[in-house]
Design an enzyme around this catalytic site. Structure first.
Site, PDB file in Angstrom:
ATOM      1  N   ARG A   2       0.834  -1.205   0.000  1.00 20.87           N
ATOM      2  CA  ARG A   2       0.000   0.000   0.000  1.00 20.87           C
ATOM      3  C   ARG A   2       0.864   1.248   0.000  1.00 20.87           C
ATOM      4  NH1 ARG A   2      -3.351  -2.387   4.516  1.00 20.87           N
ATOM      5  NH2 ARG A   2      -1.787  -1.363   5.768  1.00 20.87           N
ATOM      6  N   ASP A  31       9.177  -7.010  -6.486  1.00 24.51           N
ATOM      7  CA  ASP A  31       8.083  -7.557  -5.694  1.00 24.51           C
ATOM      8  C   ASP A  31       7.602  -8.821  -6.396  1.00 24.51           C
ATOM      9  OD1 ASP A  31       5.574  -8.236  -4.560  1.00 24.51           O
ATOM     10  OD2 ASP A  31       5.232  -6.164  -3.944  1.00 24.51           O
ATOM     11  N   ALA A  50       9.737   1.250   6.564  1.00 22.71           N
ATOM     12  CA  ALA A  50       8.849   0.084   6.667  1.00 22.71           C
ATOM     13  C   ALA A  50       9.037  -0.647   7.993  1.00 22.71           C
ATOM     14  CB  ALA A  50       9.090  -0.853   5.478  1.00 22.71           C
ATOM     15  N   ARG A  51      10.063  -1.511   8.049  1.00 22.41           N
ATOM     16  CA  ARG A  51      10.297  -2.311   9.241  1.00 22.41           C
ATOM     17  C   ARG A  51      11.783  -2.629   9.336  1.00 22.41           C
ATOM     18  NH1 ARG A  51       5.787  -3.117   6.614  1.00 22.41           N
ATOM     19  NH2 ARG A  51       3.830  -3.495   7.728  1.00 22.41           N
ATOM     20  N   ASP A  80      13.599   5.303   9.705  1.00 24.67           N
ATOM     21  CA  ASP A  80      12.531   5.664  10.649  1.00 24.67           C
ATOM     22  C   ASP A  80      12.219   4.510  11.596  1.00 24.67           C
ATOM     23  OD1 ASP A  80      10.361   7.487  11.545  1.00 24.67           O
ATOM     24  OD2 ASP A  80       9.043   5.923  10.743  1.00 24.67           O
ATOM     25  N   GLU A 110      13.571   0.088  19.943  1.00 25.00           N
ATOM     26  CA  GLU A 110      12.914   1.396  20.000  1.00 25.00           C
ATOM     27  C   GLU A 110      12.404   1.654  21.416  1.00 25.00           C
ATOM     28  OE1 GLU A 110       9.953   1.608  16.917  1.00 25.00           O
ATOM     29  OE2 GLU A 110      11.428   1.434  15.322  1.00 25.00           O
ATOM     30  N   HIS A 130      10.498   6.709  14.331  1.00 25.59           N
ATOM     31  CA  HIS A 130       9.326   5.894  13.992  1.00 25.59           C
ATOM     32  C   HIS A 130       8.050   6.742  14.049  1.00 25.59           C
ATOM     33  CE1 HIS A 130       7.678   1.496  14.052  1.00 25.59           C
ATOM     34  NE2 HIS A 130       7.029   2.274  13.196  1.00 25.59           N
ATOM     35  N   ALA A 169       4.143   7.958  10.042  1.00 28.91           N
ATOM     36  CA  ALA A 169       2.691   8.009   9.815  1.00 28.91           C
ATOM     37  C   ALA A 169       1.974   8.992  10.718  1.00 28.91           C
ATOM     38  CB  ALA A 169       2.087   6.620  10.007  1.00 28.91           C
TER      39      ALA A 169
END
Length: 331
Positions: free
Chosen positions: A161, A181, A241-242, A265, A270, A289, A292
């Site tokens: 997304r 992908d 992302a991660r 990020d 964390e 982080h 968003a």
């Protein structure tokens, strides 16, 4: 609608204030009665509130929906998650009982993509390096060459997304975009205006590599020492992302050479420790982080949640429904 719904909203007061604005609250109240639980992780309170509930609205820190909890959900048909990932609380029992699930993660795609784009531009123009230099009292000290977006190939790992939103922004600005992908088809790539490419080739040829892949067993440390070594001198890595996707030790080793730059990020630990070596590197741009975390993103999460419950009440298809198969492919 034949009858009013009974909804259970399990979210902290601070989360409710942030996500459920006046408009979305009014939409929920128009659908029926809303029972509010202040502690989303309190299994006992949720168990006591579930009898007679048609819809469960979950949030961050939701308690796992085990058989013991769901045994009390005699009328429950819909779980509406007012955030993104549901993997921390959705169990096999949810699907075994035929419960439907929807989530509001789409709200996060655009702001995270915007941060990825901001990172990309900063890295291309070496803004992070100049910022470090000027804070240290220097002026135009040595830095790798600067580049423009329209003259750069940007490699995107994962047409998720957020990845798709990032791709759309890049294409609109005139960048050449390549994507790795395994689920991306040629037709979909053509629609997005990108070219599919193998991961190793993407790493070798892209001026900026941005990660947008999900958390899956096969994506764990998909970017390790071997992959980082493929990246060209002076290229850059973006991760909003991660941290799961990167071997952090290998990344730190590569960054300490100064050969490549990065904007990050997300981290294995964390908050990032105060003594983390990442903090002292002039070739690394760091954010905590927060990609968003826009006001608009949080409010849209509430609006999406209310809209999905409205669709459910009207017998219409859900826009963001999760199937068991789809969940297995998501982070």
């Amino acid at each position: 609608m034949a009858e009013k719904l009974r909804m259970v909203l399990a979210a902290t007061p601070s989360f409710r204030d942030m996500v459920f604005g006046a408009a979305s609250v009014a939409r929920l109240e128009a659908l029926g009665d809303v029972v509010v639980l202040d502690d989303p992780g309190d299994a006992a309170a949720l168990t006591a509130a579930l009898p007679g509930a048609d819809v469960l609205i979950t949030s961050w820190g939701a308690t796992p929906l085990t058989a013991g909890v769901l045994d009390h959900a005699d009328r429950l048909r819909l779980i509406a998650h007012s955030a993104s990932s549901v993997k921390h609380f959705v169990t096999d029992e949810v699907f075994r009982r035929g419960l439907r699930i929807t989530q509001a993660g789409q709200a996060m795609a655009e702001p995270v993509a915007e941060v990825s784009l901001a990172f990309t531009l900063s890295l291309l123009h070496r803004i992070h390096r100049f910022d470090h230099q000027m804070h240290d009292g220097a002026w135009r000290d040595d830095a790798p060459p600067q580049h423009g977006l329209t003259s750069s190939q940007i490699g995107v790992v994962g047409a998720s997304r957020t990845g798709v939103e990032y791709i759309r922004m890049l294409v609109a600005l005139g960048a050449e975009v390549v994507v790795y992908d395994p689920y991306l088809t040629d037709d979909r790539a053509a629609q997005l205006g990108v070219r599919r490419i193998a991961l190793d080739d993407l790493l070798r040829t892209s001026r900026v590599v941005a990660l947008h892949a999900p958390t899956l067993p096969e994506t764990h440390h998909m970017i390790g020492a071997r992959e980082l070594a493929l990246m060209a001198d002076g290229s850059s890595l973006v991760n909003t992302a991660r941290s799961w996707l990167i071997d952090s030790a290998a990344l730190l080793t590569e960054l300490q050479t100064g050969r490549i730059d990065a904007a990050l990020d997300v981290f294995d630990e964390e908050p990032l420790p105060a003594d983390s070596p990442y903090r002292s590197l002039a070739n690394v741009l760091l954010t905590p982080h927060q990609a968003a975390a826009t006001v608009e993103c949080y409010l849209e999460m509430g609006e999406i949640t209310a809209a999905e419950i409205e669709r459910y009440a009207a017998g219409e298809p859900l826009e963001y429904e999760l199937t068991e198969a789809a969940l297995a492919r998501m982070g």
